[in-house]
Design a protein around this motif. Structure first.
Motif, PDB file in Angstrom:
ATOM      1  N   GLU A 154      -7.770   0.764  -8.345  1.00 42.05           N
ATOM      2  CA  GLU A 154      -8.966   1.647  -8.646  1.00 42.05           C
ATOM      3  C   GLU A 154      -9.887   1.349  -9.727  1.00 42.05           C
ATOM      4  N   SER A 178      -4.438   8.249  -2.785  1.00 37.27           N
ATOM      5  CA  SER A 178      -3.864   8.229  -1.274  1.00 37.27           C
ATOM      6  C   SER A 178      -3.306   9.641  -1.056  1.00 37.27           C
ATOM      7  N   ASN A 203       0.326   3.743   2.834  1.00 38.58           N
ATOM      8  CA  ASN A 203      -0.831   2.827   2.863  1.00 38.58           C
ATOM      9  C   ASN A 203      -0.448   1.484   1.938  1.00 38.58           C
ATOM     10  N   TRP A 204       0.177   1.670   1.032  1.00 39.32           N
ATOM     11  CA  TRP A 204       0.422   0.433  -0.072  1.00 39.32           C
ATOM     12  C   TRP A 204       1.884   0.041   0.028  1.00 39.32           C
ATOM     13  N   SER A 214       3.430   7.242  -7.560  1.00 35.74           N
ATOM     14  CA  SER A 214       2.499   7.607  -6.403  1.00 35.74           C
ATOM     15  C   SER A 214       2.743   8.842  -5.739  1.00 35.74           C
ATOM     16  N   SER A 246      -7.206   5.328   1.911  1.00 33.22           N
ATOM     17  CA  SER A 246      -7.272   4.222   0.568  1.00 33.22           C
ATOM     18  C   SER A 246      -8.129   3.340   1.232  1.00 33.22           C
ATOM     19  N   HIS A 249     -11.864   2.812  -3.038  1.00 31.59           N
ATOM     20  CA  HIS A 249     -11.066   2.651  -4.186  1.00 31.59           C
ATOM     21  C   HIS A 249     -11.309   3.321  -5.184  1.00 31.59           C
ATOM     22  N   PRO A 266      -6.654  -1.742   2.055  1.00 27.55           N
ATOM     23  CA  PRO A 266      -5.531  -1.442   0.965  1.00 27.55           C
ATOM     24  C   PRO A 266      -4.635  -2.654   0.826  1.00 27.55           C
TER      25      PRO A 266
END
Length: 392
Positions: A154, A178, A203-204, A214, A246, A249, A266
């Motif tokens: 980000e 997200s 996603n990450w 998160s 995502s 960003h 991502p």
């Protein structure tokens, strides 16, 4: 000098960001050289990394692992050290050009400060450095000539949107989130969340602590505080929006009504590479975003009633002083307790709020007072966690 490879020290080489940074570095042997690898406890992975990249030195934070690590690397020319003092010495070495600060939590603060004082370029992935001591860090950077380049996707996006915009007034920035794995869950459902559920990020690929943050939106709250110091903004100029895909960003909103966004897959290796190569962009074979495969890009406001951590982070930022330090310490203890199943998911913000209310506030703390605040906040949070655990 042009054509000279950057010599890199990695604080937290065995963690998620550190491991991905090594993957990036391996793709550019002429651009980057691993000078030093630093880890806390995982000497098996540290040994593997050291044998692969052949750094000048390795450091393990936990001194009880020193002899085993030295034995593991017998027959190599790699220097082996242990302990906090050794960590600070290697990151300030004249042979290091850039320090990737990716130790998770408060423990990453001191070595990062040491590297800043030594004037090193910092690829910053440790949120807590700026969350806990943003004002102090800003002064140290100016005094030392150090540079901080954010690694968070980000903040990297914001930086990329600001390139070429010097002097143009920023109206605000919007950090995307997200929403984690519980975006559509009700408050009732969240009461029954288990650690295994919270660790399934859609996603990450991140470490346990960041993944839990998160899921609770504390990660975004810490990023809001970090953004204030990175980009010299007021809290009112930093907004958060949920973007489940995502792909975007973050956004920068300019005074003329224009909005810039940075898009990409991502994959944390992309912002890591940008931080290492900044202000240049290196040709890479990392995955590309295929816009035709993006079925939709959606955005919704965060639900701060369900995810109170985000609201608590804004409160701490507005209050300033040592409040963000207390928030961070309480959250670290809450995450550990949740992962150990001592408390429920929805009790994490309860612990953070209680600790903020109980701990002594200082509007202008120095580093010594911040260390005291961190210690007191952890003790306060642990005592409250124990009370909650007995009631379960």
């Amino acid at each position: 000098m042009p054509g000279t490879a950057q010599r890199i020290a990695i604080l937290g080489s065995t963690g998620s960001i550190g491991s991905q940074a090594l993957d990036v570095i391996s793709r550019f042997p002429g651009e980057f050289i691993v000078e030093t690898l630093i880890a806390g406890n995982n000497i098996d992975l540290l040994t593997h990394q050291a044998r692969q990249f052949q750094p000048d030195s390795v450091v393990v934070g936990n001194t009880s692992h020193y002899q085993q690590l030295k034995e593991n690397l017998k027959g190599t020319d790699i220097k082996v050290y242990a302990g906090d003092e050794a960590i600070e010495q290697v990151v300030t070495s004249s042979t290091v050009d850039c320090v990737i600060a990716s130790i998770v939590g408060y423990s990453g603060l001191k070595p990062t400060i040491a590297a800043i004082k030594a004037g090193k370029k910092i690829a910053l992935a440790n949120k807590e450095t700026l969350v806990v001591a943003g004002e102090i860090i800003g002064k140290l950077v100016k005094e030392s000539g150090s540079t901080i380049i954010p690694v968070d996707s980000e903040h990297s996006a914001i930086l990329q949107c600001l390139v070429g915009e010097a002097g143009n007034p920023i109206e605000k920035i919007t950090l995307t989130a997200s929403g984690g794995p519980f975006l559509s869950w009700s408050e009732k459902m969240l009461e029954n969340v288990r650690p295994a559920d919270a660790l399934k990020h859609p996603n990450w690929d991140m470490g346990n602590k960041v993944t839990i943050d998160s899921a609770s939106l504390m990660n975004k709250g810490l990023e809001v505080i970090e953004a204030k110091w990175l980009f010299d903004l007021n809290p009112e100029q930093i907004s958060v929006i949920i973007h489940p895909q995502s792909i975007i960003h973050s956004f920068v909103h300019f005074a003329d009504g224009s909005v810039k966004a940075q898009l990409g897959v991502p994959d944390m290796r992309v912002p890591i590479l940008y931080a290492l190569s900044y202000p240049e962009r290196l040709q890479s074979d990392l995955p590309r975003l295929q816009l035709t495969e993006c079925k939709s890009l959606t955005f919704i406001d965060p639900d701060i009633k369900k995810f109170r951590n985000l609201s608590l982070a804004y409160d701490a930022l507005r209050k300033g002083g040592n409040a963000p330090c207390i928030l961070n310490a309480a959250n670290e203890m809450a995450v550990i307790a949740f992962l150990e199943e001592k408390i429920g998911f929805m009790q994490m913000p309860e612990i953070v709020q209680y600790t903020l209310e109980q701990c002594i506030y200082s509007p202008s703390p120095d580093l010594n007072f911040l260390e005291i605040s961190d210690s007191n906040a952890r003790e306060t949070a642990i005592n409250f966690i124990n009370k909650l655990h007995k009631k379960r």
